[in-house]
Design a protein around this motif. Structure first.
Motif, PDB file in Angstrom:
ATOM      1  N   SER A   1      40.247  97.068  63.897  1.00 20.49           N
ATOM      2  CA  SER A   1      39.276  96.830  62.824  1.00 20.49           C
ATOM      3  C   SER A   1      38.682  98.135  62.308  1.00 20.49           C
ATOM      4  O   SER A   1      38.571  98.349  61.091  1.00 20.49           O
ATOM      5  N   LEU A   2      38.318  99.012  63.229  1.00 11.73           N
ATOM      6  CA  LEU A   2      37.697 100.265  62.798  1.00 11.73           C
ATOM      7  C   LEU A   2      38.709 101.249  62.218  1.00 11.73           C
ATOM      8  O   LEU A   2      38.346 102.078  61.383  1.00 11.73           O
ATOM      9  N   ILE A   3      39.968 101.161  62.626  1.00  9.00           N
ATOM     10  CA  ILE A   3      41.001 101.987  61.987  1.00  9.00           C
ATOM     11  C   ILE A   3      41.167 101.544  60.532  1.00  9.00           C
ATOM     12  O   ILE A   3      41.229 102.382  59.619  1.00  9.00           O
ATOM     13  N   LEU A   4      41.236 100.248  60.306  1.00 15.77           N
ATOM     14  CA  LEU A   4      41.343  99.746  58.922  1.00 15.77           C
ATOM     15  C   LEU A   4      40.117 100.112  58.095  1.00 15.77           C
ATOM     16  O   LEU A   4      40.233 100.486  56.921  1.00 15.77           O
ATOM     17  N   LEU A   5      38.946 100.013  58.693  1.00 17.67           N
ATOM     18  CA  LEU A   5      37.729 100.431  57.993  1.00 17.67           C
ATOM     19  C   LEU A   5      37.783 101.923  57.680  1.00 17.67           C
ATOM     20  O   LEU A   5      37.403 102.355  56.587  1.00 17.67           O
ATOM     21  N   GLY A   6      38.289 102.719  58.618  1.00 17.37           N
ATOM     22  CA  GLY A   6      38.428 104.156  58.398  1.00 17.37           C
ATOM     23  C   GLY A   6      39.397 104.471  57.265  1.00 17.37           C
ATOM     24  O   GLY A   6      39.169 105.386  56.473  1.00 17.37           O
ATOM     25  N   VAL A   7      40.488 103.710  57.157  1.00 21.81           N
ATOM     26  CA  VAL A   7      41.439 103.902  56.054  1.00 21.81           C
ATOM     27  C   VAL A   7      40.762 103.609  54.719  1.00 21.81           C
ATOM     28  O   VAL A   7      40.921 104.354  53.742  1.00 21.81           O
TER      29      VAL A   7
ATOM     30  N   TYR B   1      38.654 106.274  67.548  1.00 24.69           N
ATOM     31  CA  TYR B   1      37.947 106.712  68.760  1.00 24.69           C
ATOM     32  C   TYR B   1      36.827 105.741  69.116  1.00 24.69           C
ATOM     33  O   TYR B   1      36.708 105.302  70.264  1.00 24.69           O
ATOM     34  N   ILE B   2      35.994 105.393  68.141  1.00 26.42           N
ATOM     35  CA  ILE B   2      34.871 104.483  68.404  1.00 26.42           C
ATOM     36  C   ILE B   2      35.386 103.092  68.773  1.00 26.42           C
ATOM     37  O   ILE B   2      34.859 102.437  69.675  1.00 26.42           O
TER      38      ILE B   2
ATOM     39  N   ASP C   1      36.347  98.861  72.765  1.00 29.08           N
ATOM     40  CA  ASP C   1      37.297  97.995  73.463  1.00 29.08           C
ATOM     41  C   ASP C   1      37.300  98.253  74.965  1.00 29.08           C
ATOM     42  O   ASP C   1      37.543  97.337  75.758  1.00 29.08           O
ATOM     43  N   SER C   2      37.030  99.469  75.372  1.00 30.10           N
ATOM     44  CA  SER C   2      37.012  99.759  76.809  1.00 30.10           C
ATOM     45  C   SER C   2      35.806  99.117  77.485  1.00 30.10           C
ATOM     46  O   SER C   2      35.824  98.900  78.703  1.00 30.10           O
ATOM     47  N   LEU C   3      34.774  98.809  76.736  1.00 29.62           N
ATOM     48  CA  LEU C   3      33.604  98.142  77.312  1.00 29.62           C
ATOM     49  C   LEU C   3      33.861  96.660  77.553  1.00 29.62           C
ATOM     50  O   LEU C   3      33.174  96.036  78.358  1.00 29.62           O
TER      51      LEU C   3
END
Length: 91
Positions: free
Chosen positions: A72-78, A53-54, A59-61
């Protein structure tokens, strides 16, 4: 020598019997196991979803099409989720 060996064997058997009785009393129920597994799932999934989500918001910005922050943040979340699961199981 034989009576000493028998006494040690008897003490070991009594200790094992006490441990078995204690384990039987402390055995968790199906509901408790289900709740534990559900907690493990949430602890793993929530950081991944928050990262997605973050990352999508960041990315939308950016101008144009970008997935850099999302991935990157999905991998960090995993990684954070895996550490959380490890810490919860080790506890």
């Amino acid at each position: 020598m034989e009576p000493n060996r028998n006494r040690r064997l008897q003490q070991r058997l009594e200790r094992q019997a006490r441990r078995l009785k204690q384990a039987e009393r402390e055995r968790s129920t199906l509901l408790a196991q289900t709740i534990y597994l559900g907690t493990l799932g949430l602890v793993m999934v929530l950081p991944v979803v928050a990262g997605a989500y973050i990352g999508h918001w960041l990315d939308s910005l950016a101008d144009g099409y970008s997935t850099r922050w999302t991935l990157s943040l999905i991998l960090l979340g995993v990684m954070v989720g895996a550490f959380n699961v490890y810490a919860l199981i080790k506890e």
